[in-house]
Design a protein around this motif. Structure first.
Motif, PDB file in Angstrom:
ATOM      1  N   LEU A  43      91.757  85.846  67.712  1.00  0.00           N
ATOM      2  CA  LEU A  43      92.327  87.125  68.131  1.00  0.00           C
ATOM      3  C   LEU A  43      91.773  87.589  69.479  1.00  0.00           C
ATOM      4  CD1 LEU A  43      94.307  89.339  67.216  1.00  0.00           C
ATOM      5  CD2 LEU A  43      92.339  90.606  66.365  1.00  0.00           C
ATOM      6  N   MET A  44      90.469  87.384  69.694  1.00  0.00           N
ATOM      7  CA  MET A  44      89.815  88.009  70.850  1.00  0.00           C
ATOM      8  C   MET A  44      89.649  87.088  72.054  1.00  0.00           C
ATOM      9  SD  MET A  44      89.684  90.982  69.681  1.00  0.00           S
ATOM     10  CE  MET A  44      88.882  91.874  70.995  1.00  0.00           C
ATOM     11  N   TYR A  45      89.879  85.780  71.887  1.00  0.00           N
ATOM     12  CA  TYR A  45      89.635  84.885  73.027  1.00  0.00           C
ATOM     13  C   TYR A  45      90.792  83.952  73.357  1.00  0.00           C
ATOM     14  CZ  TYR A  45      84.723  86.325  73.009  1.00  0.00           C
ATOM     15  OH  TYR A  45      83.561  87.062  73.087  1.00  0.00           O
ATOM     16  N   GLU A  46      91.812  83.844  72.471  1.00  0.00           N
ATOM     17  CA  GLU A  46      92.923  82.959  72.851  1.00  0.00           C
ATOM     18  C   GLU A  46      93.718  83.601  73.972  1.00  0.00           C
ATOM     19  OE1 GLU A  46      95.189  81.581  69.488  1.00  0.00           O
ATOM     20  OE2 GLU A  46      93.568  80.252  68.856  1.00  0.00           O
ATOM     21  N   THR A  47      94.212  82.768  74.889  1.00  0.00           N
ATOM     22  CA  THR A  47      94.957  83.304  76.031  1.00  0.00           C
ATOM     23  C   THR A  47      96.404  82.788  76.014  1.00  0.00           C
ATOM     24  OG1 THR A  47      94.180  81.477  77.381  1.00  0.00           O
ATOM     25  CG2 THR A  47      92.913  83.511  77.520  1.00  0.00           C
TER      26      THR A  47
END
Ligand SMILES: Cc1cc2nc3c(=O)[nH]c(=O)nc-3n(C[C@H](O)[C@H](O)[C@H](O)COP(=O)(O)OP(=O)(O)OC[C@H]3O[C@@H](n4cnc5c(N)ncnc54)[C@H](O)[C@@H]3O)c2cc1C
Length: 406
Positions: free
Chosen positions: A352-356
């Motif tokens: 959730l917080m690091y995939e781009t």
């Protein structure tokens, strides 16, 4: 070859090995801890222990010792998203065991706990290196000393030798390794212009970056910068990158004025964030604890807490069962369950917080409002760690898949 006999021989005098040695020596076990380093120095290791780890420290009877030796309890956890303050959590008021974080300078805490193990009756030998291992009913560690090699036989041998564990290899455990998704760089700062009572957490998910600042007391701060693997040509390490570290932190949201009088006073080092772990960390007379058993991605700051969980569980198993083979097996079974749970939570948070990319951005656009409205959808990593529910129902709630989209 010289030979001696012990109840437990522990390879590694980090926080894990020292705390286990102390706990077992206090109950009358003949314990030997062998530690490679003659003097501890800054290795850029964990210095912010999450509240669920502080609860483990209390269960192990080392919390007061840690406080007396410079651990400061940090009450507030402040988050920023894309440069804007999001919320400030009162950890003492809102965690199940009512703890803040324990923040401390790692090398001196290692020394404190190793001294405490010695005071409890454990023998500590430093400046020696593990070079061999015999597994089986009466396992033995072979160490290299300046007077030649020695065989240390024991009822149980424990590998507490950290993320690059030699014991893991010597005991023929098969390590599992996640793909590298994040890199974490850390450095020691002094005289940052920021409050001493708050962990500061800046996140910029769309470009896979975070900056974290843990106050250690006496105007010292451990600063971390986390970035997506593959987003830089060279790792963010080495003193020549000290200013780049600050510039990237500022780009991620840290106010530039905090660094006006800052000094960089420790090494700058970067590590791959990927988890590395073994299934069932006990076999043939050898148990693994701490990072040797499971190196959890430091980006989520759970390694110290997980290490103390291992120590507490292994201690309790050994003290309640005279059959140490069965006791260590029991520890390993429990480890599999709680580590797997922590691993799942960290995986969800990484997604959730690091995939781009556009898909990741649209998932965040859909999920964030639900998490803001119902914060209990997010596992409480600080307060409960692996004790959060992590079944399919919990996963769907986290990603708001239980809410119909129109
Ligand atoms: C960059 C980074 C940031 C981190 N940040 C956090 C954080 O904020 N919060 C958190 O909770 N955790 C964090 N961690 C993780 C945390 O540091 C570890 O989980 C913790 O230190 C593990 O303790 P340990 O006792 O298992 O191993 P270690 O602390 O690595 O201790 C192992 C000991 O074994 C000794 N040793 C190694 N090999 C041998 C040998 N062959 N013979 C004898 N002795 C040997 C070493 O000298 C060392 O003293 C971070 C880790 C990294 C890399």
């Amino acid at each position: 070859m010289a030979q001696s006999h012990w109840d437990v021989v522990i390879a590694g005098g980090g926080l894990g090995g020292a705390t286990l040695g102390r706990a077992l020596a206090m109950h009358g076990a003949r314990v030997l801890i062998v530690e490679h380093e003659l003097a501890f120095k800054d290795r850029v290791r964990g210095e912010g222990m999450l509240p669920w780890g502080v609860a483990e420290a209390r269960a192990l009877g080392i919390d007061a010792l840690m406080r007396d030796s410079g651990a400061c309890e940090v009450r507030w956890w402040k988050r920023y998203l894309n440069g804007t303050a999001r919320d400030t959590r009162d950890l003492i008021a809102t965690t199940p065991t009512n703890n803040g974080c324990f923040n401390f300078y790692h090398p001196s805490m290692q020394q404190t706990l190793l001294d405490a193990a010695r005071d409890a009756g454990a023998e500590v030998r430093r400046g020696v290196t593990v070079v061999g291992l015999e597994t089986g009913d009466a396992p033995a560690l072979v160490i290299h000393t300046e007077n030649g090699d020695e065989r240390l036989r024991a009822k149980l041998v424990v590998g507490a030798d950290g993320r690059r564990s030699v014991m893991r290899r010597l005991a023929r455990f098969t390590p599992n390794q996640d793909a590298s998704r994040l890199i974490i760089a850390g450095v020691l700062h002094e005289d940052l212009d920021t409050p001493d009572d708050t962990v500061q957490y800046f996140q910029q998910p769309s470009i896979a970056r975070s900056a974290l600042i843990f106050p250690l007391g006496e105007r010292r701060y451990r600063s971390y910068f986390i970035y997506g693997a593959g987003t830089r040509d060279h790792p963010l390490s080495g003193s020549h990158n000290a200013q780049t570290f600050i510039d990237l932190s500022v780009e991620t949201g840290v106010p530039r004025e905090w660094y006006a009088d800052a000094r960089t006073t420790g090494p700058l080092a970067a590590y791959p964030g990927a988890d590395c772990w073994v299934e069932h960390p006990y076999r043939d007379g050898v148990a693994l604890i701490g990072d040797a058993a499971a190196t959890s991605d430091p980006s989520f700051g759970c390694g110290l807490a997980l290490t103390l969980r291992d120590v507490r569980v292994l201690r309790d198993c050994l003290l309640s069962n005279d059959d140490w083979h069965a006791a260590a097996d029991d520890y390993a079974r429990q480890h599999d369950v709680y580590y797997a749970s922590l691993h799942r939570i960290e995986d969800w948070l990484t997604q959730l917080m690091y995939e781009t990319g556009p898909l990741a951005d649209s998932r965040r656009a859909r999920v964030f409002p639900h998490l803001a409205k119902e914060p209990q959808r997010v596992p409480d990593l600080q307060g409960r760690g692996p004790d959060n529910p992590t079944d399919e129902h919990a996963r769907r709630r986290f990603f708001a898949e239980d809410i119909a989209t129109v």
